[in-house]
Design a protein around this motif. Structure first.
Motif, PDB file in Angstrom:
ATOM      1  N   GLY A   4       0.815  -1.207   0.000  1.00  0.00           N
ATOM      2  CA  GLY A   4       0.000   0.000   0.000  1.00  0.00           C
ATOM      3  C   GLY A   4       0.850   1.259   0.000  1.00  0.00           C
ATOM      4  N   ARG A   5       0.216   2.365  -0.391  1.00  0.00           N
ATOM      5  CA  ARG A   5       0.910   3.652  -0.419  1.00  0.00           C
ATOM      6  C   ARG A   5       0.593   4.441   0.836  1.00  0.00           C
ATOM      7  NH1 ARG A   5       2.985   5.012  -5.403  1.00  0.00           N
ATOM      8  NH2 ARG A   5       2.429   3.612  -7.119  1.00  0.00           N
ATOM      9  N   CYS A   6       1.477   5.320   1.197  1.00  0.00           N
ATOM     10  CA  CYS A   6       1.309   6.124   2.405  1.00  0.00           C
ATOM     11  C   CYS A   6       1.641   7.569   2.070  1.00  0.00           C
ATOM     12  CB  CYS A   6       2.211   5.600   3.523  1.00  0.00           C
ATOM     13  SG  CYS A   6       2.062   6.509   5.070  1.00  0.00           S
ATOM     14  N   TYR A   7       0.734   8.492   2.420  1.00  0.00           N
ATOM     15  CA  TYR A   7       0.946   9.902   2.103  1.00  0.00           C
ATOM     16  C   TYR A   7       2.163  10.429   2.844  1.00  0.00           C
ATOM     17  CZ  TYR A   7      -0.004  14.793   1.154  1.00  0.00           C
ATOM     18  OH  TYR A   7       0.090  16.092   0.726  1.00  0.00           O
ATOM     19  N   GLY A   8       3.005  11.120   2.115  1.00  0.00           N
ATOM     20  CA  GLY A   8       4.229  11.673   2.687  1.00  0.00           C
ATOM     21  C   GLY A   8       5.470  10.918   2.272  1.00  0.00           C
ATOM     22  N   TYR A   9       5.281   9.803   1.549  1.00  0.00           N
ATOM     23  CA  TYR A   9       6.407   8.959   1.162  1.00  0.00           C
ATOM     24  C   TYR A   9       6.304   8.582  -0.315  1.00  0.00           C
ATOM     25  CZ  TYR A   9       6.665   8.452   6.226  1.00  0.00           C
ATOM     26  OH  TYR A   9       6.738   8.703   7.568  1.00  0.00           O
TER      27      TYR A   9
END
Length: 570
Positions: free
Chosen positions: A147-152
């Motif tokens: 999954g993707r994570c905001y800020g990275y």
């Protein structure tokens, strides 16, 4: 034999050309058998663990219609990997008289269904365990579990052999600044809704590339979702908070919270964005904002069923942006996009009691229109007379055919008794008896059909009284839920448009009940259904609107006094 081909691929490790390969091999098998290819069904990037696949469902539907005689697939697991679904598929095809053949197993029988279904189910379970083991090892090494994570940003890496190394992340400086800004403003006292509005006004893209919402920021503290609950921002990677199980009724995955003892936490200081002081201050404010009674209400199982609290809950739609109207406070509705995101220009709000009263009053007045009642009575009587005449005509026809068949049977039997027997006598007698039996069945079916009820002489008055009691029924605590549910079932949406005058809102009613009102108008004006729109204006003369949609228009001020006198016109 008319043959149908089913082909599917599911995982990222397979390529789209896999479908073409399966079709080519199945076509070769069909040609070798001398069958005729009737239709092909394909599902691309669809898991075999779910039966909710477009191609798979179309195959079942066409099988019931008898559009082919045999289904050909590369292997049984292409059709399904779920043991229950495999058995259900076989039963449905068997009932439809359709055979199932695969290149790997040959013609499928009950033995294949039992053994292969079990093997496919075990394969899925084993695959899930291996995948989970691999992800857990990756997380313990400080890498992303997916999954993707905001800020990275996702970092693409390879090992010495050129194989990809998954789970790499790096801080995105611009997005990290947004994360710090969100936490700073939240600690300073701003609400997630206000923060989301500001970010949208500045055209800052959200985590999905679209607009920000309040829920994107506050999320769910218990589940660790939302910007304010992501522990990765303080250099702590938490995995296995949730587990996913499939609902057997819908095939959809449902997330459930794991106990904290099963969580896996790994320190990743190189991914830290926030200081501990800022994180702790945000957690402190979250705790102060949570009300114990609200938390208890959320945990109540009855409230998890998302029941409508009010008559028009979930039915009000903004005519500017198409979003739902939501309650602001307890007594007024407003556009959700304007309130939560600030992306809609519709600032008009409407009082809950006022819009409910206007919709009910408008429906009641319109349903009591003499022309509509007269149209209903006339149309019902004409339809009843037509059905009665058709039924009588069919019964007379079947009775005549039955009498003719019995007469001819009697003639054949008389000839047999006189010794006049030929080579075709038996066949003729069987043919006549089959004809007689068919006539008897048809006649019995006509007799079994309940006749349409004749209209009660006082139907108009009964109808008028029931409609007049509509508002009373909706306010009766004993039948309120049932009456509201029936009415909500007839309304698809109430679209609210800002009026030209200050504080004015136009409400357009859409749904089956609007179509019924429109039907009466179309009959009266001899126009096609779908051409008229019924409208009502508060405090002014009613006017006619024409468009391709059906529905009723209701005009009312958003605030202040609402005129009591208004009328419908078509």
């Amino acid at each position: 034999m008319r043959a149908a081909i089913y082909a599917r691929y599911s995982s990222d490790l397979q390529r789209d050309a896999s479908i073409e390969d399966q079709l080519r091999l199945c076509k070769a098998r069909i040609e070798s058998e001398g069958w005729t290819l009737a239709v092909t069904y394909t599902d691309r990037a669809q898991s075999g663990a779910s039966r909710l696949r477009p191609g798979y469902q179309s195959l079942l539907e066409d099988a019931r219609k008898g559009q082919f005689d045999v289904v050909v697939a590369e292997a049984l697991d292409r059709l399904s990997r779920d043991q229950e679904d495999t058995a259900a598929l076989y039963k449905q095809l068997f009932f439809a008289g359709v055979k199932l053949t695969t290149l790997a197993e040959g013609e499928i029988t009950e033995l294949h269904v039992g053994l292969k279904g079990t093997m496919n189910a075990l394969f899925l379970k084993d695959l899930a365990l291996k995948t989970r083991r691999g992800i857990e090892g990756r997380v313990r090494a400080g890498r992303s579990g997916g999954g993707r994570c905001y800020g990275y940003d996702v970092v693409r890496e390879t090992d010495g052999r050129g194989e990809p190394i998954h789970g790499g992340r790096a801080i995105n400086a611009a997005k990290a600044d947004i994360v710090r800004r969100i936490f700073g403003e939240f600690v300073a006292g701003r609400s997630p809704r206000a923060i989301a509005k500001t970010l949208n006004a500045e055209h800052v893209p959200g985590p999905t590339g679209e607009t920000w919402t309040a829920s994107t920021i506050h999320g769910n503290r218990e589940r660790g979702t939302g910007i304010l609950n992501n522990e990765l921002y303080v250099g702590r990677l938490v995995w296995n908070r949730l587990r996913y199980v499939k609902d057997p009724a819908t095939g959809k995955r449902i997330s459930r919270l794991n106990p904290p003892a099963l969580w896996i936490e790994t320190e990743v200081p190189d991914l830290r964005i926030l200081e501990d002081e800022l994180w702790a201050a945000a957690k402190q404010r979250q705790s102060e904002m949570e009300l114990p009674e609200r938390s208890q209400k959320i945990r109540n199982a009855l409230n998890l069923r998302h029941r409508a609290h009010y008559l028009l809950s979930g039915l009000l739609v903004c005519g500017v942006c198409g979003a739902r109207y939501t309650l602001v406070g307890e007594q007024r509705y407003a556009c959700a996009n304007h309130v939560n995101r600030g992306t809609c220009s519709n600032r008009r709000t409407v009082a809950r009691a006022a819009i409910e009263r206007r919709v009910l009053s408008g429906l009641k007045d319109k349903l009591l229109a003499p022309d509509l009642v007269a149209t209903f009575v006339r149309e019902y009587q004409e339809e009843w007379n037509r059905q009665a005449a058709d039924g009588s005509r069919r019964r007379t026809q079947f009775q005549a055919e039955l009498a003719d068949a019995e007469r001819r049977i009697a003639q054949v039997m008389a000839a047999i008794e006189q010794g006049i027997v030929t080579a075709t006598t038996k066949g003729r007698l069987l043919e006549l008896e089959a004809r007689r039996d068919a006539c008897q069945r048809n006649l019995q079916q006509q007799c079994d059909q309940a006749p349409a009820p004749a209209l009660h002489p006082g139907l108009s008055e009964i109808y008028r009284r029931k409609v007049a009691e509509l508002e009373t029924a909706l306010n009766d605590p004993e039948i309120q839920a049932e009456a509201a549910g029936v009415l909500r079932g007839l309304i698809d949406a109430v679209v609210l448009h800002p009026g030209q005058r200050r504080g004015e809102v136009r409400a357009e009613l859409r749904g089956e009940i609007a179509a019924l009102l429109q039907l009466g108008e179309a009959r009266k004006q001899k126009t096609r259904v779908g051409e008229t729109r019924v409208s009502v204006v508060a405090g002014t003369r009613s006017r006619v609107g024409y468009n391709s949609g059906c529905g009723g228009l209701l005009m009312m001020p958003a605030r202040g006094k609402i005129e009591d006198r208004y009328q419908f016109a078509a």
